[in-house]
Design an enzyme around this catalytic site. Sequence first.
Site, PDB file in Angstrom:
ATOM      1  N   LYS A 190       0.852  -1.179   0.000  1.00 22.01           N
ATOM      2  CA  LYS A 190       0.000   0.000   0.000  1.00 22.01           C
ATOM      3  C   LYS A 190       0.888   1.228   0.000  1.00 22.01           C
ATOM      4  CE  LYS A 190      -3.121   2.774   2.846  1.00 22.01           C
ATOM      5  NZ  LYS A 190      -3.834   2.933   4.125  1.00 22.01           N
ATOM      6  N   GLU A 249      -8.034  11.982  12.827  1.00 25.43           N
ATOM      7  CA  GLU A 249      -7.159  10.842  13.093  1.00 25.43           C
ATOM      8  C   GLU A 249      -6.229  11.089  14.281  1.00 25.43           C
ATOM      9  OE1 GLU A 249      -4.076   7.812  10.786  1.00 25.43           O
ATOM     10  OE2 GLU A 249      -5.129   9.358   9.660  1.00 25.43           O
TER      11      GLU A 249
END
Length: 445
Positions: free
Chosen positions: A203, A254
Amino acid sequence: MEPLGSEKAAPRTRGLVSRATKLSTVPDRRAVLSVADSPRTFWSAPGEATVIGSGSATTIRADGPDRFRAIREAATELFSVGDVHAGALAARPRLFGGFAFHDEHTETAPWEGYPGAKFVLPRTQVTYAGEEAWLTVNGIGATPGAVERRLEEAADQFETLPDPGSVGTPPGIAGRTRTTSEAEWRESVVAATDRIAAGELRKVVLAQALRTSLERPLSMPATLTRLERRYPDCYRFLIEPDDGSGGFFGATPERLVGRSGRTVETGALAGTTGRGDTPEEDEWLAAELLADEKNVHEHELVADAVRSQLAPYAASVRTGERSIRRLATVQHIETPITAELTDDEHVLDLVEALHPTPAVGGLPPTEALRTIRDTEPFERGWYAAPVGWFDAAGYGSFAVAIRSALARGPTATLFAGVGIVEDSDPDREWDEVQLKYRPILDELE
């Protein structure tokens, strides 16, 4: 305000002198930020006190791959000698700041004034804890008497601040310049997915920058107020350069890590969809997101990596239930993660261990960071890096600086990124990046 004690001459202290008092009235946050001296700092997070910092009693800086250790050691020395009377835990002196995303960061435009790491001990800080407001004044190498007199003067000022009036309208945007065209984006995503298919990557998070020209000057107090109203469950922050010539700010959903005692709280936030026009459409989109193979795979990569990065420090790691995190413009998949530390680790050790999470970097980390450097045509600076605070005990709270922008003069540069996995579609990923600009863009247009 209660008496502060003797005004007799006292010897000058080699280290930190800090005094605090509870204010008799709770001043308006926007008014406090408006009269604050540069560099201003602002931190407001779910379940935490809101703190506004004014000026700098001292600033510590570091660069390069050892910047986390260097900041920790400088802070330990700073807090090791001093005369501190906080009066309440919330009013204790804290260092506020952040780090650059890349180890090899340099202060090139527009990131002048933002080194590899910088933390400010505010000269004056106002802390909002519950229904109370506390004022703290810090000095380095000062006499206790001098700091106490400054505390009295500041308390008088904050208890008589003028009404700041209405928040007003955003500054407006006169023009926009993209760092990445749609054609360039497609090429980058295809190149990344080819590398993932070949087994070189699992990723990688690719980002874009959007430079906006503002019609009117940006009011940071008003902008942060609007972000607070629209994103009350996000981590809202402001870190200014020393000369106050701009500001890095945002409202990020986050959390990177929070530490209190030996309890560590973090989590995985990855996988994104939009909001619906009705509650029914919201639920449908959320169910579709939780069933989407690409987004669930991306989320699991992040959660697995966070658990793995915490494991060397933890006596136990617990994973909460996966759920949907709803924000004003987007929905995310979220998994809370909690750990109990084996030893008394400083929060900066955990920040270093967790940064960058696969939610903003990729896997494997070294190859993902190299890909980001080779692909992105702009300097990330502090975007997607840790921002937050810590105290003398090594406790602290840090967020990942996404949904953010860097304001400087008549411009504001916005940043947004998206995770690329093997089955990523360039056009869908482009649309997701534009969606992630909205939290800041809506407060500028």
